[in-house]
Scaffold this active site. Structure first.
Site, PDB file in Angstrom:
ATOM      1  CG  ASN A  10       3.596 -31.599 -52.314  1.00 40.84           C
ATOM      2  OD1 ASN A  10       4.304 -32.587 -52.503  1.00 40.84           O
ATOM      3  ND2 ASN A  10       3.612 -30.923 -51.173  1.00 40.84           N
ATOM      4  CD1 TRP A  11       0.380 -35.899 -56.551  1.00 40.47           C
ATOM      5  CD2 TRP A  11       1.645 -37.315 -57.747  1.00 40.47           C
ATOM      6  NE1 TRP A  11      -0.168 -35.991 -57.804  1.00 40.47           N
ATOM      7  CE2 TRP A  11       0.583 -36.855 -58.558  1.00 40.47           C
ATOM      8  CE3 TRP A  11       2.575 -38.212 -58.290  1.00 40.47           C
ATOM      9  CZ2 TRP A  11       0.432 -37.258 -59.880  1.00 40.47           C
ATOM     10  CZ3 TRP A  11       2.422 -38.618 -59.596  1.00 40.47           C
ATOM     11  CH2 TRP A  11       1.352 -38.153 -60.383  1.00 40.47           C
ATOM     12  CE  LYS A  12       1.357 -32.543 -48.902  1.00 40.65           C
ATOM     13  NZ  LYS A  12       0.712 -32.007 -47.718  1.00 40.65           N
ATOM     14  N   GLY A 175      -3.773 -30.289 -45.447  1.00 36.53           N
ATOM     15  CA  GLY A 175      -4.230 -31.645 -45.176  1.00 36.53           C
ATOM     16  C   GLY A 175      -5.310 -31.737 -44.116  1.00 36.53           C
ATOM     17  CB  SER A 215      -7.766 -27.793 -47.493  1.00 36.85           C
ATOM     18  OG  SER A 215      -7.204 -28.562 -46.439  1.00 36.85           O
TER      19      SER A 215
HETATM   20  P1  PGA Z   1      -3.253 -30.267 -49.102  1.00 35.56           P
HETATM   21  O1  PGA Z   1      -1.650 -30.082 -49.119  1.00 35.56           O
HETATM   22  O2  PGA Z   1      -3.770 -29.774 -50.409  1.00 35.56           O
HETATM   23  O3  PGA Z   1      -3.458 -31.738 -48.893  1.00 35.56           O
HETATM   24  O4  PGA Z   1      -3.766 -29.449 -47.958  1.00 35.56           O
HETATM   25  C1  PGA Z   1      -1.072 -28.931 -49.683  1.00 35.56           C
HETATM   26  C2  PGA Z   1       0.431 -28.976 -49.528  1.00 35.56           C
HETATM   27  O5  PGA Z   1       0.934 -29.456 -48.514  1.00 35.56           O
HETATM   28  O6  PGA Z   1       1.172 -28.539 -50.433  1.00 35.56           O
END
Ligand code: PGA
Length: 256
Positions: A10-12, A175, A215
């Site tokens: 998920n690159w957001k 995150g 994470s």
């Molecule tokens: P993260 O994000 O791996 O940076 O914690 C996961 C997500 O929001 O899907």
């Protein structure tokens, strides 16, 4: 019950078309054959889907969108519909992500409408659920998950559920660098599966894949995937760099 591992990036709001192209060229050149029994999905921003679509066309990597409108077409400024995604050979769509819930106010009802709209177009929802730290500390974990699962899947048929993946993402682990321990994650996953068994029956619940997100890194993916009810990962930060995402997948496959 053998469920095929599914790991999604998920690159957001990261990587426009040129960065997406650069990542995928490196990634596709290096992905190990040993990971072929793992479904690998990338979810770039909308504007990068066309570039990604061309690059993954003859590979095992599948494309996801990070969101979709619950409406068909017309006067919805800024929105993208399911038909547009299908035209770019998008297979999956992430729905109900905690950032969509908390920043954009998406309710269980909106998420439910999006899941149904996605299924009408044969897109596969990656349906995210998860509690905040306050909710967990107040002992509300199960109540929150029950409300989200029931609300998000209200009226969703067994057939459509079988084409969907769930993602348990504790909001406090997204995150933050703080990962749920494998035991904490397993406990929540087992509870989510018990909810699916309650709503759809045990046989169906055993077939549904539940990803863990929050994470996930190359250093913890093996241990997380070793848990009986964890069937994949939804990865933000550690999916932004090809080498790190490749290692994360290889370790996950080895640990599953
Ligand atoms: P993260 O994000 O791996 O940076 O914690 C996961 C997500 O929001 O899907």
């Amino acid at each position: 019950m053998a469920r095929k591992l599914i790991i999604a990036a998920n690159w957001k709001m990261n990587k426009g078309p040129s960065e997406t192209g650069g990542f995928l060229k490196t990634f596709l050149a290096k992905i190990a054959p040993s990971t072929s029994n793992c479904e690998v999905v990338v979810a770039p921003p909308f504007v990068s889907l066309a570039t990604a679509s061309e690059l993954v066309a003859n590979s095992n990597v599948e494309l996801a969108a990070q969101n979709v409108s619950e409406y068909d077409s017309g006067a919805y400024t800024g929105e993208i519909n399911v038909v547009m995604l299908k035209e770019l050979f998008v297979r999956h769509v992430i729905l109900g992500h905690s950032e969509r819930r908390s920043i954009y106010g998406e309710t269980d009802a909106v998420i439910n409408a999006k899941i149904k709209k996605a299924r009408e177009a044969n897109l596969k929802p990656i349906f995210c659920i998860g509690e905040t730290l306050e909710e967990r500390e107040a002992g509300k974990l199960e109540e929150v998950l029950r409300t989200q699962v029931r609300g998000g899947l209200d009226g969703v048929s067994e057939k459509d559920l079988l084409e969907s993946v769930l993602a348990y993402e504790p909001v406090w682990a997204i995150g933050t660098g703080v990962t749920a321990s494998p035991e904490q994650a397993q406990e929540a996953h087992a509870f989510v599966r018990s909810l699916l068994a309650e709503f759809y029956g045990a046989a169906v619940s055993e077939k549904i894949r539940i990803q863990y997100g929050g994470s996930v890194k190359p250093g913890n993916s093996a241990e997380l995937m070793g848990q009986p009810d964890i069937d994949g990962a939804l990865v933000g930060g550690a999916s932004l760099e090809a080498q790190s995402f490749l290692e994360l997948i290889e370790n996950a496959v080895a640990g599953a």
